[in-house]
Motif scaffolding. Structure first.
Motif, PDB file in Angstrom:
ATOM      1  N   PHE A 264      35.577  42.656  37.507  1.00 15.41           N
ATOM      2  CA  PHE A 264      34.746  43.361  38.487  1.00 15.41           C
ATOM      3  C   PHE A 264      34.853  42.636  39.812  1.00 15.41           C
ATOM      4  O   PHE A 264      34.376  41.515  39.964  1.00 15.41           O
ATOM      5  CB  PHE A 264      33.283  43.424  38.036  1.00 15.41           C
ATOM      6  CG  PHE A 264      32.384  44.069  39.052  1.00 15.41           C
ATOM      7  CD1 PHE A 264      32.399  45.454  39.235  1.00 15.41           C
ATOM      8  CD2 PHE A 264      31.553  43.306  39.857  1.00 15.41           C
ATOM      9  CE1 PHE A 264      31.591  46.058  40.191  1.00 15.41           C
ATOM     10  CE2 PHE A 264      30.740  43.901  40.817  1.00 15.41           C
ATOM     11  CZ  PHE A 264      30.758  45.277  40.985  1.00 15.41           C
ATOM     12  N   ASN A 265      35.513  43.281  40.766  1.00 16.02           N
ATOM     13  CA  ASN A 265      35.648  42.683  42.092  1.00 16.02           C
ATOM     14  C   ASN A 265      34.552  43.243  42.972  1.00 16.02           C
ATOM     15  O   ASN A 265      34.538  44.437  43.277  1.00 16.02           O
ATOM     16  CB  ASN A 265      37.032  43.007  42.666  1.00 16.02           C
ATOM     17  CG  ASN A 265      37.306  42.226  43.944  1.00 16.02           C
ATOM     18  OD1 ASN A 265      36.384  41.926  44.703  1.00 16.02           O
ATOM     19  ND2 ASN A 265      38.558  41.876  44.163  1.00 16.02           N
ATOM     20  N   ASP A 266      33.623  42.385  43.369  1.00 16.24           N
ATOM     21  CA  ASP A 266      32.480  42.889  44.150  1.00 16.24           C
ATOM     22  C   ASP A 266      32.766  42.896  45.642  1.00 16.24           C
ATOM     23  O   ASP A 266      31.901  43.205  46.446  1.00 16.24           O
ATOM     24  CB  ASP A 266      31.209  42.101  43.822  1.00 16.24           C
ATOM     25  CG  ASP A 266      31.203  40.691  44.428  1.00 16.24           C
ATOM     26  OD1 ASP A 266      32.163  40.310  45.134  1.00 16.24           O
ATOM     27  OD2 ASP A 266      30.226  39.966  44.180  1.00 16.24           O
ATOM     28  N   ASN A 267      33.966  42.518  46.014  1.00 15.76           N
ATOM     29  CA  ASN A 267      34.433  42.587  47.404  1.00 15.76           C
ATOM     30  C   ASN A 267      33.764  41.592  48.345  1.00 15.76           C
ATOM     31  O   ASN A 267      34.036  41.587  49.530  1.00 15.76           O
ATOM     32  CB  ASN A 267      34.280  44.005  47.993  1.00 15.76           C
ATOM     33  CG  ASN A 267      35.182  45.006  47.282  1.00 15.76           C
ATOM     34  OD1 ASN A 267      36.131  44.608  46.612  1.00 15.76           O
ATOM     35  ND2 ASN A 267      34.896  46.278  47.436  1.00 15.76           N
TER      36      ASN A 267
HETATM   37  C1  LIG Z   1      35.741  47.149  46.524  1.00 18.45           C
HETATM   38  O1  LIG Z   1      36.715  47.735  47.385  1.00 18.45           O
HETATM   39  C2  LIG Z   1      37.615  48.626  46.722  1.00 18.45           C
HETATM   40  C3  LIG Z   1      38.697  49.034  47.735  1.00 18.45           C
HETATM   41  O2  LIG Z   1      38.093  49.419  48.927  1.00 18.45           O
HETATM   42  C4  LIG Z   1      36.813  49.823  46.190  1.00 18.45           C
HETATM   43  O3  LIG Z   1      37.657  50.692  45.503  1.00 18.45           O
HETATM   44  C5  LIG Z   1      35.740  49.297  45.230  1.00 18.45           C
HETATM   45  O4  LIG Z   1      34.911  50.355  44.792  1.00 18.45           O
HETATM   46  C6  LIG Z   1      34.868  48.242  45.912  1.00 18.45           C
HETATM   47  N1  LIG Z   1      33.987  47.659  44.918  1.00 18.45           N
HETATM   48  C7  LIG Z   1      32.679  47.518  45.124  1.00 18.45           C
HETATM   49  C8  LIG Z   1      31.913  46.890  44.004  1.00 18.45           C
HETATM   50  O5  LIG Z   1      32.118  47.856  46.131  1.00 18.45           O
END
Ligand SMILES: *[C@@H]1O[C@H](CO)[C@@H](O)[C@H](O)[C@H]1NC(C)=O
Ligand SMILES: *[C@@H]1O[C@H](CO)[C@@H](O)[C@H](O)[C@H]1NC(C)=O
Ligand SMILES: *[C@@H]1O[C@H](CO)[C@@H](O)[C@H](O)[C@H]1NC(C)=O
Ligand SMILES: *[C@@H]1O[C@H](CO)[C@@H](O)[C@H](O)[C@H]1NC(C)=O
Ligand SMILES: *[C@@H]1O[C@H](CO)[C@@H](O)[C@H](O)[C@H]1NC(C)=O
Ligand SMILES: *[C@@H]1O[C@H](CO)[C@@H](O)[C@H](O)[C@H]1NC(C)=O
Length: 761
Positions: free
Chosen positions: A188-191
């Protein structure tokens, strides 16, 4: 296998447990305070046993004035230690703090001691003693990282004779058992923090699985570790990051923590992996971890290489070092060797310099956990693998003070948690304290940490010295001031061992230079009393908020988020405007130097006090003078907060509280109730027109709108005093309503410049 903790309940999985803003840990939900069976039945029994032992002359009596804590001759035999047990009921208390038994029996405790003479129960000497350690010549046997084979061999008998090792071993088994049936950690990449949570969770799991395997020889733990490894390599049943960069090298902490995790897996289970498994782990570690490390250390991508006052340098260098040490010799690519030739020097120049000369961690009290975990893991891995720490422990003569920073920043209920709290901690604990205790010969660091709820950790099993005994609080000053210009702050309390104690902390310091984790908060304070926090912090905002980590200039958007703005702090607000990012306050302070004795009950004289004052005029734009001071009164039972302000715009005094606030008739006093306790707050010599009012913890309508909405602060009330431009002296007296018949004092009005230890007697 079923497992239950000391209190007979199962604890463990992160998944059902909410994030605790005040500790920054994933914890069980706040629970009503209750006493564990152990405290109810264990302590009286233990005290009786010790008292009997003392009567029988078994425990040497103690010396109150020994100058060196380590020089004490007192010690406990293994049988006595087991009888005394330990005090870890933290998980049963509202704020996860240890609950110490209340006793005036000084024989129950003693000065912090590392007894070398009489305890057969100590670690054997390391058979690997190279005459000239070389980072590229590692010990011949496995494991190399932190826990060499001779320590595993010694561990079972140490566990059998030490209550702490016994309990931690059981907890680690419990953790591993809880992780085992769950699915491998999902990507899970939370960005904002990337996959850092995932990386640390995987590291915690690998440590636990590998530990339990080595303690049982049960290969089902190796299989479970392999499943986690496969998953994080992208070879599992779920997608784990993009094929070309699975460990998210753009947020290199993630890559570093996973490199450490893979290094531990490779090294601790070295003898049991098949050659093909070993090769696959190494291939993946190189491809997704260390190769990206080479890019970091050879290009500008590695910005953290010059990051001296943050946790990044420690975590990144540590992960690359642990991963490289693990495969050194097996790796034919030269990558491990190349990295080791640069990470150590770089960490010495940066990570090892990360604490201020007073021991303060410059980011925040919560970020200390990440930085010191990285520092301690790296130093300990180098020591075990090569026989030298290459200066990481000693190159900064002030690094060892950071254990004191941690002890003093921990209040009676929780941390003085100013600024950002960071992502979840998972594998980042305060157990560096246990490593530092031995490295810096400060037994009290380990004695403090061993009762904390996060002490159970495979690292602790190998860092802990079972010869330790005594009470960390014996001889410890109740107050400390950390006054490096970057972080000027004060810590004052009435007891180290009573969760109901009074604790007051206040900061001044600079509003920049904290890796953009600070708030605009000169003059900010917290107060604990009666087992709860009366004036508290709001914590981190949303790390995904646009420009959240951009705060070097006054107009940066970080300063539009309520939790980071001056109005979101417990301080003076002028013209409803933020403090100056370039503030450079000055401070004064003094303390009666009261120390706690050997027992958990401390009675202080009525003139026992401490105070901290700051001239924080430089933090304000529309004021010619803003001074603030806080002090303990009446034998540390009351608190006086005084402000002296001359401002050309409106002046507002603000404090955030979880209490229910009831303003008394007349408006110059208020009654706060929280967790069944009461705090009376009153203005002394109130200026005309000054009354208490309350508001919600939200931005003013007149504030600029931040890029995304603020977080809610449910349950939080702002107690405030709102005044027009002018010159004011504001004195606010805090009287916690202690049980019993306590007489409260009304202090004289003394200008801040005249404050002394005796000015309010
Ligand atoms: C993180 O960024 C990606 C690419 O913009 C997007 O698809 C994803 O939903 C984002 N994740 C979150 C947790 O906001
Ligand atoms: C291990 O278990 C203890 C006790 O249940 C819990 O408090 C702790 O959070 C767990 N640690 C990990 C790393 O899961
Ligand atoms: C460690 O804890 C486990 C689980 O409680 C237990 O079975 C084992 O005997 C302990 N190890 C030692 C050496 O005591
Ligand atoms: C595990 O195996 C090793 C090597 O055969 C042995 O020395 C050790 O005693 C075993 N440990 C347990 C708990 O069975
Ligand atoms: C994962 O799969 C790739 C491609 O087959 C392989 O090169 C790598 O060694 C594997 N790693 C692990 C840990 O399974
Ligand atoms: C309110 O309580 C929560 C939970 O203990 C804590 O995290 C927060 O800091 C408190 N807020 C204030 C303003 O005291």
């Amino acid at each position: 296998m079923s497992y239950s903790n000391l209190d007979g309940q199962n604890h463990g999985l992160y998944s059902n447990a909410p994030y605790n803003e005040s500790t920054g840990f994933i914890t069980p939900a706040r629970r009503p305070k209750r006493t564990s069976n152990w405290i109810k039945f264990g302590i009286p029994l233990a005290i009786v046993i010790i008292a009997a032992a003392v009567v029988g002359g078994i425990i040497a009596s103690r010396h109150k004035s020994s100058s060196s804590p380590a020089a004490s001759s007192s010690s406990q035999s293994a049988g006595e230690k087991l009888a005394v047990g330990r005090f870890p009921t933290a998980i049963d208390s509202e704020f996860m703090r240890p609950i110490y038994p209340s006793t005036t029996d000084s024989a129950a405790f003693g000065a912090p001691t590392l007894s070398s003479s009489n305890d057969q129960n100590s670690w054997p000497a390391d058979p690997f003693q190279p005459s000239s350690p070389d980072v590229l010549a590692v010990r011949p046997d496995r494991p190399r990282l932190i826990a060499p084979a001779y320590k595993w061999d010694a561990l079972p008998s140490l566990i059998a004779n030490d209550p702490y090792l016994q309990a931690w071993n059981a907890t680690i088994f419990g953790n591993a058992t809880a992780f085992k049936p769950t699915a491998p950690v999902l990507y899970f990449n939370d960005n904002s923090s990337g996959v850092l949570d995932n990386a640390r969770e995987i590291k915690a799991r690998i440590k636990a699985f590998a530990y339990v395997y080595r303690m049982t020889n049960d290969t089902s733990w190796v299989d479970r570790a392999w499943e986690e490894i496969q998953n994080a390599a992208g070879n599992g049943t779920t997608v784990w990051g993009p094929d070309e960069d699975r460990w998210n090298s753009v947020h290199f902490l993630d890559t570093a923590e996973l490199s450490a995790a893979f290094g531990i897996a490779y090294d601790w289970l070295y003898d049991v992996w098949t050659p093909s498994q070993k090769s696959m782990i190494m291939t993946t570690l190189l491809k997704y971890g260390l190769q990206f490390g080479v890019t970091q250390v050879t290009t500008s991508a590695g910005w953290w290489r010059t990051n001296t006052q943050g946790n990044w340098n420690c975590v990144c260098n540590s992960g690359l070092t642990m991963g490289s040490l693990a495969i050194l010799g097996d790796d034919t690519s030269g990558v491990a060797e190349q990295l080791l030739k640069t990470t150590i020097d770089n960490a010495n120049q940066n990570c090892a310099q990360a604490v201020s000369d007073d021991g303060t961690w410059a980011e925040t009290a919560n970020y200390w956990y990440f930085g010191t975990t990285g520092h301690a893991e790296m130093a300990a891995s180098l020591l075990s693998a090569t026989g030298s720490d290459y200066g990481l422990v000693s190159s900064n003569p002030n690094f060892g003070k950071t254990g004191d920073f941690h002890m003093y920043v921990m209040g009676a209920t929780s941390l003085f948690n100013y600024g950002d709290h960071g992502p979840n901690k998972y594998s980042s604990t305060a157990n560096s304290m246990i490593f530092y205790a031995s490295q810096y010969n400060q037994p009290q660091y380990a004695l403090f940490q061993r009762d904390q709820w996060d002490a159970a950790d495979p690292w602790s099993m190998f860092w802990y010295d079972p010869r330790l005994s005594g009470a960390y609080w014996d001889g410890k000053s109740l107050d400390a001031f950390f006054d490096n210009g970057l972080d000027q702050w004060a810590s004052m309390r009435s007891s180290w061992t009573n969760n109901n104690a009074l604790f007051v902390a206040m900061k001044a310091g600079k509003n920049s230079g904290h890796q953009n984790h600070n708030d605009l908060d000169c003059g900010d304070f917290v107060i604990d009393a009666l087992g709860t926090r009366w004036a508290g912090e709001l914590g981190s905002g949303d790390y995904n908020s646009p420009n959240y980590f951009v705060g070097d200039t006054q107009t940066d958007q970080r300063w539009q988020y309520y939790r980071k703005m001056t109005e979101g702090q417990n301080t003076i607000l002028i013209n409803k405007a933020n403090q100056d990012v370039n503030a450079a306050p000055t401070v004064k302070h003094d303390s009666s130097q009261t120390t706690q004795g050997p027992t958990t009950v401390i009675e202080v004289d009525t003139d026992s006090t401490a105070f901290f004052t700051t001239d924080m005029t430089s933090a304000y734009f529309d004021a010619t003078s803003v001074k603030r001071g806080i002090r303990l009164l009446n034998g540390r039972k009351q608190v006086l907060l005084r402000d002296e302000v001359t401002a050309s715009q409106g002046v507002m005094w603000r404090m955030h509280t979880n209490a229910t606030v009831s303003i008394d008739t007349g408006g110059t006093s208020a009654t706060l109730t929280l967790d069944g306790q009461t705090m009376k707050v009153s203005m002394l010599n109130a200026p005309s027109g000054a009354t208490f009012t309350t508001s919600k913890a939200v931005r003013f309508d007149s504030d600029p709108t931040p890029p995304i909405p603020d977080q809610d602060n449910p349950g939080v009330t702002v107690l405030l005093i709102d005044l027009p431009a002018g010159t004011y002296t504001l004195e606010v007296l805090f009287n916690p309503q202690w049980p019993g018949s306590v007489s409260y004092v009304t202090p004289p009005s003394v200008s801040l410049d005249q404050w002394s230890l005796t000015s309010h007697n």
